[in-house]
Scaffold this motif. Structure first.
Motif, short mmCIF file in Angstrom:
data_model
loop_
_atom_site.label_atom_id
_atom_site.label_comp_id
_atom_site.label_asym_id
_atom_site.label_seq_id
_atom_site.Cartn_x
_atom_site.Cartn_y
_atom_site.Cartn_z
N ASP A 80 0.81 -1.22 0.00
CA ASP A 80 0.00 0.00 0.00
C ASP A 80 0.84 1.27 0.00
OD1 ASP A 80 1.02 -0.22 2.53
OD2 ASP A 80 -0.91 -0.02 3.59
N LEU A 81 2.10 1.16 -0.35
CA LEU A 81 2.95 2.33 -0.52
C LEU A 81 2.26 3.28 -1.51
CD1 LEU A 81 5.82 2.75 0.76
CD2 LEU A 81 6.74 2.21 -1.50
N PRO A 82 2.21 4.59 -1.23
CA PRO A 82 1.47 5.51 -2.11
C PRO A 82 1.86 5.41 -3.59
CG PRO A 82 2.03 6.61 -0.07
CD PRO A 82 2.71 5.26 -0.01
N VAL A 83 3.15 5.26 -3.89
CA VAL A 83 3.55 5.18 -5.29
C VAL A 83 2.98 3.93 -5.96
CG1 VAL A 83 5.74 3.98 -4.81
CG2 VAL A 83 5.51 5.37 -6.88
N LEU A 84 2.84 2.84 -5.20
CA LEU A 84 2.27 1.62 -5.78
C LEU A 84 0.77 1.75 -5.96
CD1 LEU A 84 4.33 -0.99 -3.71
CD2 LEU A 84 4.69 -0.30 -6.10
N THR A 85 0.12 2.38 -5.02
CA THR A 85 -1.32 2.63 -5.16
C THR A 85 -1.59 3.49 -6.39
OG1 THR A 85 -1.62 2.47 -2.76
CG2 THR A 85 -3.35 3.58 -4.02
N ALA A 86 -0.77 4.52 -6.56
CA ALA A 86 -0.92 5.40 -7.72
C ALA A 86 -0.65 4.66 -9.02
CB ALA A 86 0.01 6.60 -7.58
N ALA A 87 0.37 3.80 -9.02
CA ALA A 87 0.70 3.04 -10.24
C ALA A 87 -0.45 2.14 -10.64
CB ALA A 87 1.96 2.22 -10.00
N ARG A 88 -1.03 1.44 -9.68
CA ARG A 88 -2.16 0.55 -10.01
C ARG A 88 -3.35 1.36 -10.52
NH1 ARG A 88 -0.27 -1.66 -4.91
NH2 ARG A 88 0.99 -3.52 -5.33
N ARG A 89 -3.57 2.50 -9.91
CA ARG A 89 -4.66 3.37 -10.36
C ARG A 89 -4.44 3.84 -11.80
NH1 ARG A 89 -3.85 8.40 -7.46
NH2 ARG A 89 -2.47 8.77 -9.26
N ASP A 90 -3.18 4.10 -12.14
CA ASP A 90 -2.86 4.63 -13.47
C ASP A 90 -2.57 3.54 -14.49
OD1 ASP A 90 -3.15 7.09 -12.29
OD2 ASP A 90 -0.99 7.48 -12.11
N GLY A 91 -2.71 2.28 -14.11
CA GLY A 91 -2.52 1.19 -15.05
C GLY A 91 -1.07 0.84 -15.31
N ILE A 92 -0.17 1.24 -14.43
CA ILE A 92 1.25 0.89 -14.57
C ILE A 92 1.47 -0.46 -13.90
CG2 ILE A 92 3.63 1.56 -14.06
CD1 ILE A 92 2.59 4.47 -13.88
N PRO A 93 1.97 -1.46 -14.60
CA PRO A 93 2.14 -2.79 -14.00
C PRO A 93 3.10 -2.75 -12.81
CG PRO A 93 2.42 -2.89 -16.39
CD PRO A 93 2.39 -1.44 -16.02
N VAL A 94 2.75 -3.49 -11.76
CA VAL A 94 3.60 -3.68 -10.60
C VAL A 94 3.93 -5.17 -10.53
CG1 VAL A 94 3.84 -3.48 -8.11
CG2 VAL A 94 2.59 -1.72 -9.39
N TRP A 95 5.21 -5.51 -10.65
CA TRP A 95 5.64 -6.90 -10.70
C TRP A 95 6.55 -7.21 -9.52
CZ3 TRP A 95 7.59 -8.26 -16.34
CH2 TRP A 95 6.51 -8.18 -17.23
N SER A 96 6.63 -8.49 -9.21
CA SER A 96 7.67 -8.98 -8.31
C SER A 96 8.89 -9.38 -9.15
CB SER A 96 7.18 -10.18 -7.52
OG SER A 96 6.97 -11.29 -8.38
N GLU A 97 10.00 -9.59 -8.48
CA GLU A 97 11.20 -10.05 -9.19
C GLU A 97 10.98 -11.43 -9.82
OE1 GLU A 97 14.54 -12.82 -9.03
OE2 GLU A 97 13.46 -12.39 -7.18
#
Length: 462
Positions: A80-97
């Motif tokens: 729930d880090l703000p940058v990750l919340t914003a990325a998901r909202r903006d459609g930027i993929p968030v991946w694990s290694e």
């Protein structure tokens, strides 16, 4: 997604983030690494990455996600880090290694997850595939990041990957050729509610097709439910005989057998399995071998040759007819109960307790000790809570120790000839030790020192 020219933000420069940064930069990505730690704390990693074109944003919160096409979240970074919340909202993929590495890995993979037994099963499967003649890469949560191995992997190799719940959270297309589910118990409840923990683990089969396969512990109802919803071939394992008609590997009397809907064949005699407590892990390895068409002689040979792991129900010494075992790798109560299963019919003096940081339930542990433990020595932050729970159930053969050396001396004093003294903390080590390895080494050191003393006979005094 092709990494060439991708703009990637990697959050966290631990071992996983470093491997991801190196992989992406080597493949032509524009990489930015961010970490709240500063340059001085991260100097070794920065030196290893010095020859790669990587930008850094250190000693501060992550930069805004705008302008990045992919974000890699390292394990331990809050979702729930703000940058990750914003990325998901903006459609930027968030991946694990793990997701990153699997996206570019050219070879098939075998992925292992669960609460307990992941590492042992991963090691065994790696040994099996090497014995079968495959070039094998054992990676993931076990130590070496998956991303760090990709450059050396060829299409004919196999990747054996231990995967944690934290790594699975940001896996989206990850689809291991074979998935292995060892067991599921309430763990990491400081980060999850139970349903979310199960959902994270279930992601290991979410992208399976009929061409994939799953090895699942039939004795674990939650794992069984997850696997039964996945397409592809199911291979069950069980410490009991499997119901007729199911395909799998199980214990049948004095033998370990593989069965399908029509036939049953012997893999090895149960007496050949030398390591107490490792039977379920060995069965999982055998099931993978059956799926991957490894000759039975090779499967049986790997099983018979397995001599155990350091800090996992590890025999230390026998002194005055008392056997001492080091199970420092046990970091949750379920693992301690599993260790106790390795000594059926033998009285146990248990040393348990550690850092009280995962909201672990002590009630199942306390209930599971009934009739199996002669005396309990508690220690660490969780020691008082375990002691109180034992007294509340009417179990008074319990002593609280201030330090590990005292716990060993107390255990030795109450142990009888023929007993087992089992050090199985069932908790994190970082209340008193740097890690579980240090904790286990100190236990072994204290046991050997006590046994070597002129009054060592007191170790089994009644």
């Amino acid at each position: 997604m092709f990494l060439n020219h991708a703009r990637i933000l990697i959050i966290g420069l631990g071992i996983s983030g470093e491997a991801a940064a190196a992989l992406c930069a080597a493949r032509g990505s524009a990489v930015t690494v961010t970490d709240t730690r500063g340059t001085d704390q991260l100097r070794p990693a920065l030196e290893r990455l010095a020859d790669l074109p990587i930008s850094y944003h250190l000693g501060a919160e992550p930069p805004p996600c705008g302008g990045f096409t992919l974000i890699i979240r390292s394990p331990g970074i809050p979702r729930d880090l703000p940058v990750l919340t914003a990325a998901r909202r903006d459609g930027i993929p968030v991946w694990s290694e793990i997701e990153l590495a699997s996206a570019v890995c050219p070879c098939p993979s075998i992925a292992i997850t669960g609460t307990n037994g992941k590492s042992t099963t991963t090691i065994l499967v790696g040994q099996l595939m090497r014995a079968a003649g495959r070039s094998t890469h054992v990676v993931g949560n076990i130590g070496a990041p998956f991303a760090s191995a990709v450059a050396a992997i060829d299409a004919g190799d196999v990747a054996v990957v231990e995967v944690s719940s934290a790594q699975l959270e940001d896996c989206h297309a990850f689809a291991p050729t074979t998935a292995v589910l060892t067991n599921l118990r309430p763990e990491h409840m400081d980060h999850y509610v139970w349903q979310d923990y199960v959902a994270a683990k279930a992601r290991i089969v979410r992208n399976h097709t009929p061409d994939h396969s799953t090895v699942v512990n039939y004795d674990d109802e939650v794992c069984r439910t997850i696997a039964e919803q996945a397409p592809g071939r199911l291979m069950y394992i069980s410490l009991q005989e499997l119901p007729a008609g199911l395909e799998g590997v199980c214990v049948a009397g004095d033998q370990v057998v593989a069965q399908d809907a029509q036939t049953r064949s012997v893999i090895c005699a149960r007496r050949e399995l030398k390591v107490p407590g490792a039977t379920a892990n060995l069965l999982a390895m055998m099931a993978v071998g059956v799926l991957w068409k490894v000759p039975v002689a090779v499967i049986g040979g790997v099983a018979a040759g397995y001599a155990g792991r350091e800090h996992v129900i590890e025999p230390v010494i026998t002194a005055q007819a008392v056997d001492y075992y080091n199970d420092s790798k046990a970091t949750n109560p379920w693992s301690t109960l599993h260790a106790l299963d390795a000594f059926p019919g033998r009285p146990v003096v248990l040393i348990t307790g550690g850092k009280d940081d995962k909201r672990a339930e002590v009630a199942p542990l306390v209930a599971g000790l009934a009739g199996r433990v002669r005396h309990v020595i508690t220690m660490g932050q969780s020691g008082p809570r375990i002691t109180a729970a034992l007294y509340a159930r009417g179990f008074t053969a319990v002593t609280q120790a201030a330090a590990l050396a005292e716990a060993v001396a107390l255990a030795a004093a109450v142990a009888h000839a023929g007993d087992v003294v089992l050090f199985s903390p069932g908790a994190n080590s970082k209340d008193m030790f740097t890690d579980h390895r240090t904790r286990g080494e100190l236990f072994k050191q204290h046991v050997r020192q006590l046994a070597a003393q002129p009054g060592g006979a007191q170790m089994s005094a009644r």
